[in-house]
Scaffold this motif. Structure first.
Motif, mmCIF file in Angstrom:
data_model
loop_
_atom_site.group_PDB
_atom_site.id
_atom_site.type_symbol
_atom_site.label_atom_id
_atom_site.label_comp_id
_atom_site.label_asym_id
_atom_site.label_seq_id
_atom_site.Cartn_x
_atom_site.Cartn_y
_atom_site.Cartn_z
ATOM 1 N N ASP A 410 0.868 -1.171 0.000
ATOM 2 C CA ASP A 410 0.000 0.000 0.000
ATOM 3 C C ASP A 410 0.908 1.225 0.000
ATOM 4 O O ASP A 410 1.031 1.945 0.996
ATOM 5 N N PRO A 413 -0.980 5.379 0.783
ATOM 6 C CA PRO A 413 -2.016 5.058 1.770
ATOM 7 C C PRO A 413 -3.302 5.853 1.599
ATOM 8 O O PRO A 413 -4.317 5.501 2.207
ATOM 9 N N MET A 418 -3.704 -2.025 -3.409
ATOM 10 C CA MET A 418 -2.256 -2.143 -3.488
ATOM 11 C C MET A 418 -1.714 -1.424 -4.722
ATOM 12 O O MET A 418 -2.400 -1.273 -5.730
ATOM 13 N N GLU A 419 -0.443 -1.022 -4.621
ATOM 14 C CA GLU A 419 0.263 -0.437 -5.761
ATOM 15 C C GLU A 419 1.562 -1.211 -5.999
ATOM 16 O O GLU A 419 2.098 -1.837 -5.075
ATOM 17 N N LYS A 609 2.638 -4.286 4.153
ATOM 18 C CA LYS A 609 1.386 -4.032 3.448
ATOM 19 C C LYS A 609 0.836 -2.662 3.822
ATOM 20 O O LYS A 609 0.438 -1.876 2.961
ATOM 21 N N VAL A 610 0.816 -2.373 5.122
ATOM 22 C CA VAL A 610 0.368 -1.074 5.619
ATOM 23 C C VAL A 610 1.566 -0.382 6.247
ATOM 24 O O VAL A 610 2.236 -0.945 7.127
#
Length: 616
Positions: A410, A413, A418-419, A609-610
């Motif tokens: 991510d 944010p 997702m990127e 992920k975050v």
């Protein structure tokens, strides 16, 4: 992955006729633009052996580090299984004495503690032991494992503390993997040595070298050595290996590409003969089973292109850790997916890029990633500019060709989903040689407008500047001699922050101090920060040796920096007091997936992920 034939052929005729890739019509097809993310699947969904997701069982990872002022820094893990209101008592024992609680109130805002008094109370050279106990609703739980440190045993003022794994000779590491080999909840190490290697694009193999895998426990205890022999040439693309608990017994297996002893030709190269994937017992190094490696194929191209091999780990059904074996980067690309259960390997699916419509060729990266990019609870396989769905069917392809570095997470944010960020080795005359795409569809979100020749190296994607939300992205282009030419640092929206040279092609960074930005790591491959008023970067961490890993191995959620020097591996760790606490990063599936494949291909730092600081 489907595109209407009329649309595709019209686009091909108008846009590609002048490009000159006439030797094989399929060589043109990889220039197709990003395609629709879903098509009717012909292959069934994977249903592996696991009834629930296989996860590592971690202990508290307690670490005790001597500080230059005579104090001791203590850090430990917060686990996913901990209640939200968990706090901790911290204990110290001197020598073989009884434990004494050090905190007046349970520690509840961080998972670290500085014992400032020990240097005054205990003589230098005396060993102290530290451990913690969780406290929930006023009730104290069981003791963690213990960490030992000699009082006054600090690395010295102005340096970074580290633990050392001593090798069996004066060699250095080429690649390193972390996993729990003995099931005690602590991360052990498997290395590949020596550090030297050759590339398939070179001439004869005159090194005479063979690669060795070696296993060490978390305390540095040597377990075993496995010589891969002359059937595996000494180069990163011949010798992928990964270490993971594939059968869910709590102990990781070692998986490596292997070959027979008698397969080298007079020039030292291996052009024929069997090739295998072998499963080794993590504690003994004994081979348990093997299967055939994806075979050589004329569609892969010449010797250089045939010998591009990679491994990966993906939870293709969301529960079962599956093994991925891949061959091909610059032309044909193939992947076999397996599960390992009851000491046997079972193939789940085979993917051949030439079987897609249009074909997916020449899209491979120098690293493999697995991530749930479409949010369905199952991992996809990111093969550079193309993505394979969890069932072994193409999901999407940007058509931009081979990238040198690929980062997933991510990254923005403020944007849902997702990127994926790309630094593309293949020259891009129309731009987009540095670009970010949507993880679920491959749609380009932003890209640079200037042409690139050969964006090189591992680049960097990390939150290193607090003034910009999300990750910053750094890539550098080359001149005609493949030397550094220019670079760009973007924010996650695609705005240029700086054009400064950020240590060439391969800067590194780690979560290190008391905030949520990563800090650049300086060593042999890093020096002073560029003098650019547009940048707001923290002073770099100084370490010795070649960086072979950045991961949350010990202590709280911040990362350790693993380096290699002749005869040893060092695990550098922070002793800076934390300001908050987070669950161990290794329990983030995105982050752990990056760690699991960092032992093969080009190394790049893992991405959560975050991003810390952006939790909702």
């Amino acid at each position: 992955m489907r595109m209407g034939k009329k649309v595709f052929h019209a686009w091909l005729v108008v846009g590609l006729a002048a490009l000159g890739f006439a030797e094989d019509p399929r060589e043109r097809e990889y220039f197709t633009p990003a395609l629709a993310p879903k098509h009717k699947a012909d292959k069934p969904k994977v249903s592996g052996w696991a009834a629930s997701r296989v996860e590592e069982k971690l202990d508290r990872g307690v670490v005790a580090v001597g500080m230059p002022d005579g104090g001791v820094y203590v850090g430990w893990r917060l686990l996913q299984s901990d209640p939200a209101d968990v706090a901790f008592h911290v204990y110290r024992a001197v020598g073989n004495g009884e434990g004494v609680r050090l905190d007046n109130e349970p520690v509840n805002t961080t998972t670290d503690f500085v014992d400032k008094e020990v240097g005054r109370l205990v003589s230098a050279g005396v060993e102290c032991t530290y451990w913690v106990r969780p406290v929930v609703s006023g009730k104290e739980g069981g003791a963690s494992e213990k960490a030992r440190v000699k009082i006054g045993d600090a690395a010295g003022s102005g340096t970074v503390p580290y633990a050392t794994v001593k090798f069996q000779g004066d060699y250095a590491v080429q690649r390193m993997a972390v996993a729990d080999l003995n099931g005690d909840g602590r991360y052990d190490f498997v290395i590949k040595q020596p550090s030297q290697g050759i590339d398939p694009a070179g001439g004869p193999n005159t090194t005479g070298l063979t690669y060795k895998l070696e296993a060490y426990l978390s305390d540095g205890t040597f377990l075993w050595r496995k010589d891969l022999g002359p059937g595996i040439e000494p180069g990163i693309w011949y010798s992928p290996f990964v270490v993971y608990d594939f059968d869910g017994d709590g102990k990781a297996e070692v998986v490596a590409k292997t070959g027979p002893e008698d397969s080298r030709e007079r020039d030292g190269r291996v052009r024929s003969g069997p090739e295998w994937c072998s499963i080794f017992d993590g504690m003994t190094g004994d081979e348990i089973t093997r299967t055939d490696w994806p075979p050589r194929d004329p569609r892969l191209g010449d010797y250089n292109r045939i010998n591009r091999n990679q491994m990966g780990i993906a939870y293709l059904d969301g529960r079962t850790p599956c093994l991925l074996l891949a061959r091909g980067t610059y032309k044909l690309m193939v992947v076999d997916a397996y599960q390992y259960h009851n000491r046997k390997l079972e193939r789940l699916w085979h993917w051949d890029g030439d079987e897609e419509t249009p074909v997916i060729r020449s899209q491979g990266a120098h690293s493999m990633h697995a991530a749930d990019v479409d949010g369905d609870g199952r991992d996809e396989v990111v093969l550079g500019s193309g993505v394979i769905d969890d069932n072994g069917e193409g999901l999407w392809c940007t058509g931009l060709g081979h990238p040198d570095h690929v980062y997933i997470g991510d990254l923005d944010p403020e944007r849902p989903g997702m990127e994926i960020y790309y630094g593309l080795e293949r020259g891009q005359k129309a731009g987009n040689g540095m670009c970010m795409v949507d993880g679920a569809t491959g749609k380009i979100l932003w890209g640079i407008k200037k042409p690139t020749r050969h964006v090189h190296g591992q680049g960097l994607v990390a939150d290193i500047d607090a003034r910009y939300p999300g990750c910053e992205t750094y890539s550098a282009d080359t001149d005609v001699n493949k030397n550094y030419a220019w670079s760009l640092l973007h924010d996650c929206k695609g705005n240029v922050i700086s054009e400064a040279n950020l240590w060439g092609f391969n800067p590194r960074a780690a979560y290190w101090d008391g905030d949520t930005q990563r800090t650049l790591v300086g060593g042999r491959r890093g020096g002073q920060l560029p003098n650019d008023p547009k940048l707001s970067l923290k002073p770099p961490v100084r370490v010795e040796g070649e960086i072979v890993g950045v991961a949350d191995i010990l202590g709280d959620w911040r990362e350790e920096i693993v380096t290699t020097l002749p005869g040893e591996m060092r695990i550098y760790m922070t002793s800076i007091p934390a300001k908050d606490r987070r669950v161990c990063l290794m329990q983030d599936p995105f982050y752990r997936a990056d760690i699991s494949t960092a032992s093969q291909g080009y190394y790049q730092i893992p991405t959560p992920k975050v991003l810390p600081g952006f939790e909702k």
